[in-house]
Design an enzyme around this catalytic site. Structure first.
Site, PDB file in Angstrom:
ATOM      1  N   CYS A  49       0.823  -1.334  -0.133  1.00  0.00           N
ATOM      2  CA  CYS A  49      -0.090   0.081  -0.045  1.00  0.00           C
ATOM      3  C   CYS A  49       0.679   1.282   0.042  1.00  0.00           C
ATOM      4  O   CYS A  49       0.589   2.187  -0.732  1.00  0.00           O
ATOM      5  CB  CYS A  49      -0.888   0.096   1.196  1.00  0.00           C
ATOM      6  N   ALA A  52       2.061   1.502  -3.569  1.00  0.00           N
ATOM      7  CA  ALA A  52       0.807   2.101  -4.490  1.00  0.00           C
ATOM      8  C   ALA A  52       0.528   3.452  -4.050  1.00  0.00           C
ATOM      9  O   ALA A  52       0.227   4.345  -5.139  1.00  0.00           O
ATOM     10  CB  ALA A  52      -0.345   1.179  -4.250  1.00  0.00           C
ATOM     11  N   GLU A  53       0.553   4.078  -2.968  1.00  0.00           N
ATOM     12  CA  GLU A  53       0.180   5.508  -2.624  1.00  0.00           C
ATOM     13  C   GLU A  53       1.214   6.357  -2.993  1.00  0.00           C
ATOM     14  O   GLU A  53       0.989   7.393  -3.672  1.00  0.00           O
ATOM     15  CB  GLU A  53      -0.002   5.485  -1.064  1.00  0.00           C
ATOM     16  N   SER A  54       2.511   5.648  -2.817  1.00  0.00           N
ATOM     17  CA  SER A  54       3.560   6.554  -3.360  1.00  0.00           C
ATOM     18  C   SER A  54       3.640   6.844  -4.950  1.00  0.00           C
ATOM     19  O   SER A  54       3.626   7.982  -5.428  1.00  0.00           O
ATOM     20  CB  SER A  54       5.027   6.042  -3.159  1.00  0.00           C
ATOM     21  N   SER A  57       0.150   8.980  -5.970  1.00  0.00           N
ATOM     22  CA  SER A  57       0.456  10.336  -5.702  1.00  0.00           C
ATOM     23  C   SER A  57       1.180  11.044  -6.436  1.00  0.00           C
ATOM     24  O   SER A  57       0.822  12.496  -6.662  1.00  0.00           O
ATOM     25  CB  SER A  57       0.976  10.361  -4.141  1.00  0.00           C
TER      26      SER A  57
END
Length: 130
Positions: A49, A52-54, A57
């Protein structure tokens, strides 16, 4: 990379995330499994996660630059973990599902070194002015 995005950030640096490609249309990065495992020596779902968020974003922020809203704030993330990984490096690829003026959503596919899908995530970011 199409544009310089700066360092991965303190958490990304600690996790060994390395960006290979970054544009509003596609963001690619790698992350080692070693050091990012849970107690059973498997890639931690939370690590997936973070990757994924890196990725999402960064894609959203690069898109946000085109609409004068370069700050991306993750407001929703979901992830499905398909396969366990014990070693090696995983690669994440983020592609846009929606790129609006105030919200951007990216799908992030994380694969192992064999190209097998490890995780599929979706991240929605709020875009704000600096």
């Amino acid at each position: 990379m199409d544009q310089y995005i700066g360092p991965a950030g303190l958490l990304g640096d600690r996790m060994g995330i390395e960006f290979l490609e970054a544009s509003p249309e596609r963001v690619v990065a790698t992350m080692p499994v070693e050091g990012n495992t849970q107690p059973f020596s498997l890639l931690h779902g939370g690590a997936s996660c973070v990757l994924a968020e890196s990725l999402g974003s960064v894609g959203a922020a690069l898109h946000g630059q085109t609409v004068d809203r370069p700050v991306s704030l993750g407001i929703d993330i979901s992830a499905t973990h398909h396969k366990a990984v014990r070693s090696g490096v995983v690669t994440g690829t983020a592609t846009p599902l929606h790129r609006g003026r105030t919200v951007a959503t990216y799908e992030i596919v994380i694969t192992d070194e064999s190209g097998d899908r490890v995780c599929t995530a979706r991240l929605t970011c709020l875009l704000r002015a600096a």
